[in-house]
Enzyme design. Structure first.
Site, PDB file in Angstrom:
ATOM      1  N   THR A 167       0.847  -1.192   0.000  1.00 50.79           N
ATOM      2  CA  THR A 167       0.000   0.000   0.000  1.00 50.79           C
ATOM      3  C   THR A 167       0.881   1.239   0.000  1.00 50.79           C
ATOM      4  OG1 THR A 167      -1.844  -1.061   1.139  1.00 50.79           O
ATOM      5  CG2 THR A 167      -1.644   1.318   1.412  1.00 50.79           C
ATOM      6  N   VAL A 196     -13.549  -4.549   1.203  1.00 48.86           N
ATOM      7  CA  VAL A 196     -13.078  -3.174   1.377  1.00 48.86           C
ATOM      8  C   VAL A 196     -12.286  -3.116   2.670  1.00 48.86           C
ATOM      9  CG1 VAL A 196     -13.739  -0.768   1.714  1.00 48.86           C
ATOM     10  CG2 VAL A 196     -15.025  -2.204   0.113  1.00 48.86           C
ATOM     11  N   THR A 218      -0.048   1.866   6.453  1.00 46.25           N
ATOM     12  CA  THR A 218       0.078   0.676   5.630  1.00 46.25           C
ATOM     13  C   THR A 218       0.132  -0.519   6.566  1.00 46.25           C
ATOM     14  OG1 THR A 218       1.502  -0.543   4.080  1.00 46.25           O
ATOM     15  CG2 THR A 218       2.594   1.006   5.557  1.00 46.25           C
ATOM     16  N   GLY A 219      -0.385  -1.650   6.131  1.00 45.33           N
ATOM     17  CA  GLY A 219      -0.360  -2.824   6.989  1.00 45.33           C
ATOM     18  C   GLY A 219      -1.620  -3.642   6.838  1.00 45.33           C
TER      19      GLY A 219
END
Length: 309
Positions: A167, A196, A218-219
């Protein structure tokens, strides 16, 4: 106010064959955004430009490097947020769009909504004249390889995803003191159709407020959503924590409370910044006062003058 921009290319583990490209890509992205800030441009424009650069780079899990869902398709999420007004726009599960972050900004500026999804987002994109692209152009040999590997019986896409995230995101503060945040992703490897994650959710996948700062994570998306990671970081900064301390505190809480691994880039209203992560690696880059900072491993930070890049 000295303008500042910080970007990340995803937290996780990056193999040797991709590490150099990932580090180079975040440097190129942060410089693309910084050039806008140098000209007196807005933080909003800068984070959008930085994320577009990474969506266009097949090295990352966003845009043309997106991971594939369980059926081998591409469904992308993105968000952008303006700290001056708290305006935000997002899209989820979109297909056939090269740059979901651009569509997110159109949602913010051209509609009364915060998020459009799937078919609705595609209809809106057509109405706005956003060019359609062939889905195959968004798939890479690397994404196809990972998809096939995780179709095998006994495979664990979630575990694999935790090891190779990509991401992308950016935060910035401009010369007027306005902050902004932007995040874009292809989502979770071999995810269910229609899934989602955190990215298009305000407070989870991005947050920006001129009073305190901005964050982009991010993650593992489900973990980020459970703790509303970005808003949690800003809460800690509201209590007087530095960006680094606020990020570490929130990431440690996410790891302890819901066993979530990830990373963030953060900037506060004074222009202090941080790039922190609990994963093995996170490609990141930042520019402040014409100095480019970047790293990949924990505790790693290299510095170059912008003029030499």
């Amino acid at each position: 106010m000295l303008p500042v921009i910080v970007v990340h290319g995803g937290a996780g583990w990056i193999g040797k064959e991709r590490a150099e490209g990932s580090c180079r890509g975040v440097q190129e992205a942060v410089l693309a955004g910084y050039r806008i800030l140098q000209r007196g441009g807005s933080a909003l424009d800068a984070v959008e430009e930085a994320v577009v650069a990474m969506e266009d780079n097949p090295m990352y899990n966003a845009g043309c490097g997106s991971v594939l869902n369980e059926l081998g398709g591409v469904e992308m999420d993105a968000i952008i947020m303006d700290g001056k007004t708290l305006a935000s726009g997002a899209v989820s599960a979109v297909k056939g769009i090269a740059n979901p972050i651009k569509l997110s900004r159109l949602v913010m500026e051209k509609t009364e909504h915060l998020c459009l999804t799937a078919e609705g987002a595609s209809r809106f994109a057509k109405a706005m004249g956003v060019p359609e692209v062939e889905e195959e152009s968004l798939k890479t040999d690397y994404s196809r390889k990972r998809w096939v590997e995780n179709l095998a019986p006994g495979s664990n896409p979630v575990e694999s995803q935790m090891g190779k995230m990509g991401t992308v995101g950016a935060v910035a503060i401009d010369s007027q003191g306005n902050v902004a945040s932007a995040t874009s992703t292809g989502g979770m490897l071999n995810k269910m159709v229609g899934r989602v994650g955190d990215t298009p959710c305000v407070g989870c996948g991005a947050y920006a407020d001129n009073l305190f700062g901005a964050a982009s994570p991010t993650g593992h998306g489900e973990a980020i959503m459970k703790v509303t990671l970005c808003r949690l970081i800003l809460f800690h900064m509201e209590q007087g924590m530095s960006p680094e301390k606020a990020a570490d505190t929130a990431l440690d809480y996410m790891k302890t409370r819901v066993r979530g691994i990830g990373g963030v880039v953060v900037v506060n209203s004074s222009g202090d910044w941080a790039a922190r992560f609990t994963s093995d690696q996170m490609a990141w880059a930042a520019v402040k006062n014409d100095q480019l900072h970047y790293g990949l491993y924990k505790g790693e930070s290299f510095t170059l003058p912008v003029t030499s890049t």
